[in-house]
Scaffold this active site. Structure first.
Site, PDB file in Angstrom:
ATOM      1  N   THR A   1       0.858  -1.172   0.000  1.00  0.00           N
ATOM      2  CA  THR A   1       0.000   0.000   0.000  1.00  0.00           C
ATOM      3  C   THR A   1       0.894   1.222   0.000  1.00  0.00           C
ATOM      4  OG1 THR A   1      -1.702   1.196   1.229  1.00  0.00           O
ATOM      5  CG2 THR A   1      -0.238  -0.175   2.535  1.00  0.00           C
TER       6      THR A   1
ATOM      7  N   GLU B   1      -5.587  -2.417   4.252  1.00  0.00           N
ATOM      8  CA  GLU B   1      -5.306  -3.042   5.547  1.00  0.00           C
ATOM      9  C   GLU B   1      -6.489  -3.817   6.122  1.00  0.00           C
ATOM     10  OE1 GLU B   1      -4.655   0.008   4.635  1.00  0.00           O
ATOM     11  OE2 GLU B   1      -2.686   0.673   5.304  1.00  0.00           O
TER      12      GLU B   1
ATOM     13  N   TRP C   1     -14.772  18.542  16.113  1.00  0.00           N
ATOM     14  CA  TRP C   1     -14.068  18.161  14.898  1.00  0.00           C
ATOM     15  C   TRP C   1     -14.805  18.767  13.716  1.00  0.00           C
ATOM     16  CZ3 TRP C   1     -12.188  12.364  14.885  1.00  0.00           C
ATOM     17  CH2 TRP C   1     -11.320  12.173  15.984  1.00  0.00           C
TER      18      TRP C   1
ATOM     19  N   LYS D   1      -9.447  20.274  14.521  1.00  0.00           N
ATOM     20  CA  LYS D   1      -9.961  20.129  15.882  1.00  0.00           C
ATOM     21  C   LYS D   1      -9.963  21.494  16.542  1.00  0.00           C
ATOM     22  CE  LYS D   1      -8.277  15.744  15.041  1.00  0.00           C
ATOM     23  NZ  LYS D   1      -7.241  15.341  14.069  1.00  0.00           N
TER      24      LYS D   1
END
Lengths: 548, 548
Positions: B188, B335, B450, B445
């Site tokens: 990856t 993953e 967020w 943040k």
């Protein structure tokens, strides 16, 4: 062989396969989905998950720990479903007690399984009281009053299920542990000897759930399960984990109807009012449902029902199909998870001939994913897929019992040669459908061929005047074994040996049976009666002993 | 904790979960089912199984053993499908080489994975020749001529794939081994650093196959897979095992079409002539298929396509749905197996509003079975399921990579706290649908909240005269971070700071964004151009560096 296994980074979660994971999606995606007990009590999957935690807290207060065996004696209920999850998830073993065994057998199994706690429905309190003096390991009993008066008893209870669960904390921390931990156990009864304990691990339950679910769901149409089906078990939850289907129902978040004690009128009412679409049962229950007067006018179409436990007869199958039930056979045993084959039809099986369709639905089925399903001769060679050559069904799958509890010899016999021996004799059709023809101990091995005793009995039954027959193998110096037929004639009728032989020999030409299968003249005997077992099956063991 | 694990009787088969078991049913039940390469070459699953044995025999002759890494550089072909099974089944590791990486990166990955044998398509021979001097572990190269002339080369080949496989023995004994054996590996690439090796074990591949298959098949109707679908991958087989779907196709015995190199006209012709019903691809390929002039009049209805790799836009989704394609989003990463969520609609999602339907099909999706899919705040608490509160997606599942190859620090970072961190920021709707809003490194943040940079960019884009914008977080003593917006105006147009702030503040009242998300006046800057990465994405890393 060099090591090529993957080494996980220390913080990685290695994900043991545990029963608790079957609950993940049902809570996160189907939290509002409903579980109902007899249509009288209802709650959501979210509440179900909380009650699973409460049950674990309540059992912990009673001293249940990782490794404790907790027995359950109940009808199909939300309490049983809570036990299916709560008991294994806390690392304990759920023992589903077969309440239909004799009191002596139940006492034997409770002792053999070393059950410490029993959850018992009020209906079974008299039974439990009766066998209490023989129990060696039980130290706590929880009664499940189920809204009725508990019979007067000398038993002392640690509490009532609802009261204990209701007051316990839902915040039970279900920890991880070895996926090979014993999750569930129960007993299988053969024709001889004590009941034998079978158990399944968490990993095995997860794998059975996935394999069987995938077979059921991947079917293009008909005989299929999907996420919007409404599920009602009609195989007792004490019987091989209700064939594992409750775990599938929870994994997929299906609306679930738990019918309590099986009463045909109640089952039909629940089917109607709760709009049940998916069930499973034995042939006897199916027959009861079809014959119940209260359901004579009821629309049963769209009800998918797997039939197992014993063979689905074409007549019963046809009657069900004519009422609109999408009925099909499944195959398995207590030792096999249980589901290893299903008689789901495919597009290539589509037929406009109802007889042929009924025939296919009644076959033993085709293997579900991951099952190494073989039909083999005595040397473990696969028999040809000709629909004729007989062999024993032997299996490998990620969910077969790894042996009987405390029975090393029987366990080794079960697994001789590294395959689980079902003792079922079958043929394989070219399309992969398997059909069981006999039990191996009843098959007659003659002249190098295997002859199904059941098949010969069926053909003798075609002779006019014959009421019933039983065929067993007898030792023969030349042929190894030869078939011996015991025949009962209809009242007032006489049939002679040559008429029977003439009929059978005629079938040899049309290849319906092999010539080895025709009993010799001196081995056809007329009798007044054929001995039967307590459950009404022909007692071939006794017949073989008498013949010898 | 007392031991309560099941002890198997010595002869019992403990059934390690191995890739070879995915082949059991496809041969026993679907032996006549067909696999075709580009519609030009065809064989049955029975022949496929034989060729898998032949491939293993041929590789053994080249010195491949348990633990050897065998690299494959090919288009989507029957050879690739044979490699998916034959290489892992012999205990070796299949390395699916990403042929789109730079030659330097490919050389790096071949060395890092310690590939000893390379199976290379003629088209990639010049590429392999170019990087040959850098290869440290490759000792054998097998060319896959694929019916074309192999380019002149200084490489020496151990043989040609068809010739080697054709002459090898089909009787290869695939033995059992540890289910945690490395079956497949690939790399990856992030925005920085060397490609990272990801690998999957046999057990992980089996579990991913079952979990994803069950999600796809258990769907009531639409966006579902069944045993009579015809499958064609349009995600390269070197890309995260083609999302694992080829293993599902083989397990269920689906007719399989392998399209070779992706050419829109060829894909559309195969869809038409082979009656393909199930595929998966990235948005770019879907767009190419919809825009191909040769397919303008083609009936695409009944084609179920999972879209992954990057977000499915409503416009593209709508165009596909209007052409009859049953398109829906899937979510995963290299993953993660990869599939962890699918945007399958349920009956309760049914809507007659096409806009709403398109919106649902484009969501990130709902978790597939067995996936513990959480969206959490910085303290690992689940965010409320309000469709608004943002958190990072963290995962547990039985098929997530257990770390990067030879990268202990990156592996620990991936698995911090025992959950795999996706670095994707998402919200969860009350119905369990997840929607990704940003990458975690791009989230701002501020004041304990967020803020999605992508969301603010979209809202700034609504201001007349704005062509494009980029929003990044900048350090702020009081608020931790504050959003900083770089804005490009349309040619010849001037927009002022207050117009932008006025627009955004108006949206605070209607709760489309929080007030914290509105950049302060001094943090809205007009620029001539926004820096982009080589693949055309906004280079936020560079912007943050410049801002700091």
């Amino acid at each position: 062989m060099p090591d090529n296994t993957i080494v996980a980074t220390p913080s990685a979660y290695t994900y043991p396969l545990l029963v608790k994971q079957l609950l993940l999606n049902s809570v996160s995606l189907h939290g509002d989905q409903e579980i109902t007990y007899r249509g009288e009590m209802r709650y959501t999957f979210r509440e179900f998950r909380q009650r699973v935690g409460k049950l674990a807290s309540a059992l912990t207060a009673l001293g249940v720990r990782h490794g404790t065996t907790v027995a359950v004696m109940d009808w199909d209920s939300h309490r049983y479903l809570e036990s299916y999850f709560g008991i294994p998830m806390m690392g304990a073993t759920m023992f589903t007690v077969n309440v239909r065994l004799s009191p002596q057998q139940i006492a034997y199994t409770l002792n053999d399984a070393e059950a410490e706690v029993v959850l018992v429905h009020a209906d079974f309190v008299p039974l439990l009281e009766q066998l209490k003096p023989e129990l060696k390991t039980v130290r706590q009993i929880v009664v499940m009053a189920d809204g009725q008066a508990v019979p007067a008893t000398s038993l002392s209870f640690a509490g009532e299920y609802e009261a204990l669960v209701g007051s316990a904390s839902a915040d039970f921390e279900f920890r991880d542990f070895d996926e090979n931990t014993k999750a569930a156990t129960f007993y299988t009864t053969g024709t001889t000897g004590d009941p034998k304990g079978v158990c399944y691990s968490h990993r095995q339950i997860v794998m059975h759930t996935l394999g069987t679910a995938l077979s059921l769901t991947s079917q293009p149409e008909g005989q299929r399960l999907h996420r919007e089906d409404v599920y009602m078990p009609i195989t007792p939850m004490f019987h091989v984990l209700a064939w594992g289907v409750p775990y599938i129902a929870v994994l997929l978040g299906l609306r679930t109807v738990l019918p309590g004690r099986y009463v045909p009128d109640v089952l039909l009412k629940l089917k109607r009012e709760e709009k049940v679409t998916f069930s499973h049962c034995v042939p006897t229950i199916l027959q009861m449902l079809l014959q119940a007067p209260s359901g004579a006018d009821q629309d049963l179409s769209g009800w998918k029902i797997i039939i197992g436990g014993s063979a689905l007869s074409p007549a019963l199958c046809r009657a069900a199909v004519e009422r609109g039930i999408d009925v099909f056979a499944g195959y398995g045993m207590s030792e096999t998870g249980p589901v290893v084959a299903l008689a789901q039809l495919s597009a290539v099986d589509a037929t406009s001939d109802l007889d042929e369709e009924v025939h296919l639905r009644c076959l033993t089925g085709r293997p579900v994913p991951l099952v190494d399903f073989r039909v083999v001769d005595a040397d473990m060679n696969d028999v040809p897929r000709d629909g004729k050559t007989q062999g024993e069904i032997v299996l490998r799958a990620p969910f077969l019992t790894q042996g009987y509890f405390k029975k090393p010899e029987a366990s080794e016999e079960l697994w001789a040669g590294g395959y689980l021996h079902t003792q079922d004799v079958a043929v394989v059709r070219p399309d992969g459908f398997v059909q069981i023809v006999d039990r191996i101990k009843d098959v007659i091995k003659t002249g190098g061929e295997w002859v199904s005793s059941i098949e010969v009995e069926g053909l003798i039954g075609e002779v006019p005047g014959v009421q019933e027959s039983a065929v067993v193998g007898v030792r023969d110096e030349k042929w190894g074994e030869r078939p011996m037929a015991y025949v009962v004639c209809k009242p007032g009728v006489t049939v002679d040996v040559e008429t029977i032989r003439h009929h059978l020999l005629g079938l040899v030409e049309s290849k319906r049976i092999s010539k080895y299968a025709v009993p010799d003249a001196e081995r056809i005997v007329f009798v007044a009666e054929i001995p039967k077992t307590s459950v009404g099956k022909i007692n071939k063991k006794l017949l073989r002993e008498r013949t010898a």
